[in-house]
Design an enzyme around this catalytic site. Structure first.
Site, short mmCIF file in Angstrom:
data_model
loop_
_atom_site.label_atom_id
_atom_site.label_comp_id
_atom_site.label_asym_id
_atom_site.label_seq_id
_atom_site.Cartn_x
_atom_site.Cartn_y
_atom_site.Cartn_z
N LYS A 152 50.79 49.99 43.46
CA LYS A 152 51.88 49.59 42.27
C LYS A 152 53.18 49.99 42.39
O LYS A 152 53.87 51.35 43.37
CB LYS A 152 51.59 49.94 40.52
CG LYS A 152 50.93 49.34 39.84
CD LYS A 152 49.23 49.79 39.26
CE LYS A 152 49.06 49.29 38.07
NZ LYS A 152 48.94 47.25 38.59
N ARG A 209 38.47 42.87 37.53
CA ARG A 209 37.64 41.19 37.52
C ARG A 209 36.13 42.41 38.96
O ARG A 209 35.32 42.13 38.53
CB ARG A 209 38.42 40.18 37.95
CG ARG A 209 39.04 40.62 39.73
CD ARG A 209 39.93 39.20 39.54
NE ARG A 209 41.14 39.79 39.05
CZ ARG A 209 42.75 39.19 38.58
NH1 ARG A 209 42.18 37.65 39.64
NH2 ARG A 209 43.80 38.94 38.21
N1 BES Z 1 45.54 47.20 35.35
C1 BES Z 1 46.10 46.00 35.61
C2 BES Z 1 46.87 44.54 34.75
C3 BES Z 1 48.30 44.80 33.75
C4 BES Z 1 49.26 45.20 33.93
C5 BES Z 1 47.86 45.45 32.18
C6 BES Z 1 50.79 45.52 33.38
C7 BES Z 1 48.61 45.94 31.54
C8 BES Z 1 50.30 46.23 31.74
C9 BES Z 1 45.34 45.32 36.58
O1 BES Z 1 44.10 45.38 36.98
C10 BES Z 1 46.66 44.34 37.98
O2 BES Z 1 47.06 45.11 38.80
N2 BES Z 1 47.33 43.56 37.80
C11 BES Z 1 47.29 42.46 38.83
C12 BES Z 1 47.02 41.22 38.81
C13 BES Z 1 47.83 41.33 40.16
C14 BES Z 1 47.43 41.14 41.76
C15 BES Z 1 46.80 39.86 40.57
C16 BES Z 1 48.53 41.42 37.61
O3 BES Z 1 48.22 41.40 36.77
O4 BES Z 1 49.66 42.17 38.19
MN MN Z 2 45.38 46.87 39.17
#
Ligand code: BES
Ligand code: MN
Ligand code: ZN
Length: 501
Positions: free
Chosen positions: A277, A351
């Site tokens: 990230k 997931r």
């Molecule tokens: N934990 C994150 C989701 C999240 C992001 C929660 C921001 C709260 C605030 C999750 O594990 C994630 O990173 N999801 C990705 C999925 C994508 C790679 C398909 C996302 O939402 O960007």
């Molecule tokens: Mn994630």
């Protein structure tokens, strides 16, 4: 905070608050206070735009002729529309207003709430409950906070026509609040303090409430075949854990009826892994275990109030790190269910954790009802903001039950669509599925992924609570930080549908 309920009496020292519905500024209570203070209330009202709207507060310092050091009028909004949660918010608003004011005692006069359709005992309990929820603060790492910033308010008395009723309702509320605070603590803690093993250690405290706590470590998970979860965990030096909380408050009366199962995403820190990230805001990913936090808090609340139900909570705990041992984009993993997954993006890790825990939970407990909670997608926050958690379900009855629990508690949910056209988006030639679809409908394809691990005949709901577990703003029921979202929701859902009376 010490809370008591009593019938209306003589005004005491400390702060005294009365509740005013919109436009109803001339109640008997207001008039009598106006008379005692020699017209101060009327003058304050004229000098101000207070008209009883929701959240408005009018504060009169050192009112003359009264024992109280300050008098507060709190707006409830239109009488006909005031519900129980509005009273909680009024209690919370008052607490926040006075918390660090120097005042140590507050009396709220809820003895006559004209035109408000909430039972007297319930109304009083909700006022106190709201104040209790708002009194939580996570301050264990503030070593230099000046005394002037620390809370002073210690006691709350609520005047009510039904003190006994208020007392028993409040006792139940306080047990649930204990679960909420447990969740808020876990969610607030940074990733160097809460990691899978330390989470599991804290979970042990539930044994004192009669909850059976079992922890599966890495070796067991490997033996059981949790390949998807282990793929996420392999980049971290912190060993993954699956924490299982079994609560039976039926005294065995449940017989062979399977328990209701809750599953929580417990990513104690989500860097994204190799699909790392961006730096900005990444510290927020300490609360990526908010689903697991809600599950453990809910089980704790149910056990604390001795709910007559059978519930099992499973928390999938991992840390998602980039390292030389981390999984790569393109890796294929074999899940507990036997289905294979191509890991396109290591940041879609939640997931991968949930699918194994959900499949295992169904094998082991044969539930008819399965609810998972997860901070699963950023797209959910884009869709619903911070007002509703997203709900995905294969069962209209279950969805309606959760929706109604959400409305009753303020942990609101909004149902999202699912369908085959979305499901197709996660097909891949390399394996049975891939862990991400295209950018669009990201929360829905995540739900479709999970659905592939739900057995026929199981009523399932997936709650994507990414926008709900943390708040950047103060609100009437919480200071900015962890909200404890989900605990009240699950507690109410059980109380309404799975609890023997
Ligand atoms: N934990 C994150 C989701 C999240 C992001 C929660 C921001 C709260 C605030 C999750 O594990 C994630 O990173 N999801 C990705 C999925 C994508 C790679 C398909 C996302 O939402 O960007
Ligand atoms: Mn994630
Ligand atoms: Zn995550």
């Amino acid at each position: 905070m010490k809370v008591s309920f009593e019938t209306a009496g003589a005004l005491k020292s400390g702060a005294h608050a009365i509740l005013v519905t919109q436009g109803a500024l001339q109640t008997g209570t207001v008039q009598s206070l106006d008379a005692t203070t020699g017209g101060q209330v009327t003058r304050a009202l004229q000098a101000n735009r207070f008209n009883g709207e929701t959240g408005q507060v009018l504060e009169i310092l050192a009112p003359s002729g009264l024992e109280a050091s300050r008098l507060l009028l709190v707006g409830l909004g239109e009488a006909a529309r005031v519900g129980a949660t509005d009273l909680e918010k009024a209690g919370g608003t008052l607490y926040a207003r006075l918390a660090t004011s120097g005042e140590t005692a507050l009396t709220i006069d809820a003895s006559s709430l004209e035109g408000v359709g909430v039972e007297a005992g319930d109304a009083a309990a909700r006022l106190a409950g709201g104040a209790l929820l708002r009194s939580y603060r996570f301050d264990r790492y503030r070593t230099k906070e000046p005394a002037s910033k620390k809370p002073t308010l210690e006691t709350l008395s609520v005047w009510t026509g039904d003190a006994a009723g208020a007392e028993s309702r409040y006792a139940r509320f306080a047990a649930i609040a204990d679960g909420i605070f447990f969740t808020r603590d876990l969610v607030s803690e940074p990733g160097n303090v809460i990691y899978p093993k330390s989470f599991a250690e804290r979970a042990q405290s539930l044994t004192a409430l009669g909850v059976k706590v079992e922890v599966l470590g890495e070796a067991q998970l490997r033996e059981l075949g949790f390949g998807a979860l282990l793929g996420v965990a392999q980049g971290s030096v912190n060993e993954p854990q699956v924490v299982i909380l079994e609560y039976d408050g039926t005294g065995g009366a449940g017989g062979d009826t399977p328990p209701v199962v809750f599953v929580g995403k417990g990513v104690t820190f989500d860097t994204g892994g190799i699909s790392i990230k961006p730096a900005a805001g990444m510290e927020g990913m300490k609360w990526d275990m908010g689903g697991a936090g809600a599950v453990i808090g809910a089980v704790r609340a149910l056990a604390a109030r001795k709910a007559r139900c059978r519930v099992v909570g499973l928390c999938g705990m991992v840390e998602n790190m980039p390292s030389g041992t981390a999984q790569r984009p393109g890796d294929v993993v074999k899940s507990y269910s036997g289905q294979t997954i191509e890991v396109i993006n290591t940041d879609a890790e939640g997931r991968l954790v949930l699918c194994d825990v959900m499949a295992y939970a169904q094998d082991r407990y044969k539930p008819k009802v399965l609810v998972d909670l997860a901070t699963l997608t950023g797209a959910m926050v884009i869709s619903l903001g911070h007002e509703y958690g997203g709900m995905f379900s294969n069962d209209d009855t279950l969805a309606a039950q959760l929706d109604s629990a959400g409305k009753a508690t303020g942990d609101k949910l909004w149902r999202m669509p699912m369908g085959d056209a979305y499901d197709k988006l996660i097909n891949t030639p390399i394996a049975d599925m891939k862990n991400v679809g295209p950018r669009e409908a990201g929360s829905i394809t995540a739900a479709q992924f999970l659905k592939r691990f739900v057995k026929d005949g199981v009523a399932w709901a997936h709650l994507d609570i990414a926008g709900m577990v943390w708040s950047d703003k103060d609100t009437p029921l919480w200071e900015k930080g962890a909200t404890g979202y989900g605990v009240r929701l699950l507690d109410q859902f059980i109380a309404d549908n799975y609890e023997a009376r």
